[in-house]
Enzyme design. Structure first.
Site, PDB file in Angstrom:
ATOM      1  N   ASP A  43     -36.177  20.756 -27.704  1.00 13.90           N
ATOM      2  CA  ASP A  43     -35.630  22.082 -28.001  1.00 13.90           C
ATOM      3  C   ASP A  43     -34.154  21.965 -28.372  1.00 13.90           C
ATOM      4  OD1 ASP A  43     -36.090  25.231 -27.353  1.00 13.90           O
ATOM      5  OD2 ASP A  43     -34.062  24.609 -26.804  1.00 13.90           O
ATOM      6  N   TYR A  48     -26.024  24.402 -30.901  1.00 15.76           N
ATOM      7  CA  TYR A  48     -25.737  23.204 -30.099  1.00 15.76           C
ATOM      8  C   TYR A  48     -25.032  22.123 -30.927  1.00 15.76           C
ATOM      9  CZ  TYR A  48     -29.579  25.117 -27.163  1.00 15.76           C
ATOM     10  OH  TYR A  48     -30.414  25.912 -26.415  1.00 15.76           O
ATOM     11  N   LYS A  73     -33.113  26.991 -33.474  1.00 12.80           N
ATOM     12  CA  LYS A  73     -32.823  28.423 -33.344  1.00 12.80           C
ATOM     13  C   LYS A  73     -31.752  28.861 -34.337  1.00 12.80           C
ATOM     14  CE  LYS A  73     -33.510  27.710 -28.394  1.00 12.80           C
ATOM     15  NZ  LYS A  73     -32.837  26.433 -28.142  1.00 12.80           N
ATOM     16  N   HIS A 106     -31.814  33.225 -31.902  1.00 10.42           N
ATOM     17  CA  HIS A 106     -31.224  32.718 -30.658  1.00 10.42           C
ATOM     18  C   HIS A 106     -30.820  33.831 -29.687  1.00 10.42           C
ATOM     19  CE1 HIS A 106     -29.024  28.918 -29.074  1.00 10.42           C
ATOM     20  NE2 HIS A 106     -29.421  29.677 -28.084  1.00 10.42           N
TER      21      HIS A 106
END
Ligand code: A2P
Length: 273
Positions: A43, A48, A73, A106
């Site tokens: 994931d 990120y 996301k 997200h």
């Protein structure tokens, strides 16, 4: 030890236990290592800033791409119809993959008020075959209602903050009613939950660690869960939660720890202008 697999409301299958990658140093190595331990679900997210490293880790491993379930996301700043279509292609290129298994909005970012258009774009991406399943993350009841009413497509998952001291039972109940799979982020709940007395007791009863008890509680409750760790011993420890089960009484004692202890961002606030 084999992965337990869940079937989503669109018929696609998802390994129930995965690896989270937020703030994961050396993501390529950790992903490679996790795949060699047996993880088959990774994931990540544009937010990120590690999609390229995650993709490298997947390619470096000896596990075939089709055997790995990969999620990314949509970044809050890319919400909107065309910008979502474009952002997805950037994520896909960074990951170096032909298709994604799951793509999520997200955060709802309610004051931005673009998540309905973003959801229409995710439906389009799925229709074009770029992504197999589509879902949302951090959506509140009213956000789920809006996309379902205005677009007519029920998300496959809602990925929400969920750990013993913050279990969001009403939202989970609504997911069950709508056929949406609950995915848990921050699943271990940090020190508050890992050092909780009831968890320690159940760890004693089962001969497992506190982290394994919490991961197992998610699995026995039917949720998808992705604890993260850069530490190979802990990656193995968390994966070994597949080896045992809690009894109903133990699950209920952990359910009773919910006290609304949110530790991450609030969906009312995150991503708003
Ligand atoms: P580390 O990377 O040093 O192992 P979550 O997935 O709920 O967000 O939690 C991640 C945090 O929990 C990380 O700080 C990680 O630290 C720690 N962690 C992961 N697995 C374990 C474990 N088995 N026991 C204790 N702490 C863990």
């Amino acid at each position: 030890m084999t992965e337990s697999v869940l079937t989503l409301n669109d018929g696609h299958r998802m390994p129930q236990l995965g690896l989270g990658t937020l703030h994961l140093d050396g993501a390529a190595d950790v992903v490679d290592q996790a795949l060699s331990i047996g993880y088959r679900h990774i994931d990540t997210a544009s937010l990120y800033r590690n999609e390229e490293a995650v993709g490298r880790g997947i390619r470096r491993s000896s596990v075939a791409r089709e055997e790995v379930f990969v999620t990314s996301k949509l970044h809050n700043s890319d919400q909107g119809y065309q910008s979502t279509l474009d952002a997805f292609q950037t994520s896909r290129a960074l990951l170096g993959l032909d298709y994604l298994d799951l793509y999520l909005i997200h955060w709802p970012a309610p004051r931005l008020d673009r998540f309905v258009d973003s959801w229409r774009a995710l439906v389009e991406l799925r229709e074009r075959g770029w992504v197999r399943s589509i879902g949302v993350s951090n959506f509140r009841l009213q956000d789920l209602d809006r996309i379902i009413t205005e677009v007519g497509v029920v998300p496959a998952v809602n990925q929400i903050e969920l750990h013993p001291s913050f279990a969001q039972p009403e939202l989970q109940e609504e997911h069950r009613r709508l056929g949406i799979l609950t995915q848990a982020w921050s699943p271990l709940g940090g020190r508050d939950d890992l050092q909780e007395g009831v968890i320690a007791q159940i760890a004693d009863e089962t001969g497992r660690t506190a982290a394994q008890v919490i991961v197992r509680w998610h699995l026995d409750s039917g949720r998808a869960v992705f604890p993260k760790s850069a530490n190979p011993g802990r990656l193995r420890e968390n994966f070994a939660a597949l080896e045992f089960a809690l009894n109903d009484d133990q699950v209920r004692r952990i359910d009773a720890l919910d006290r609304g202890n949110r530790t991450g961002g609030h969906p009312d606030q995150v991503g708003n202008p």
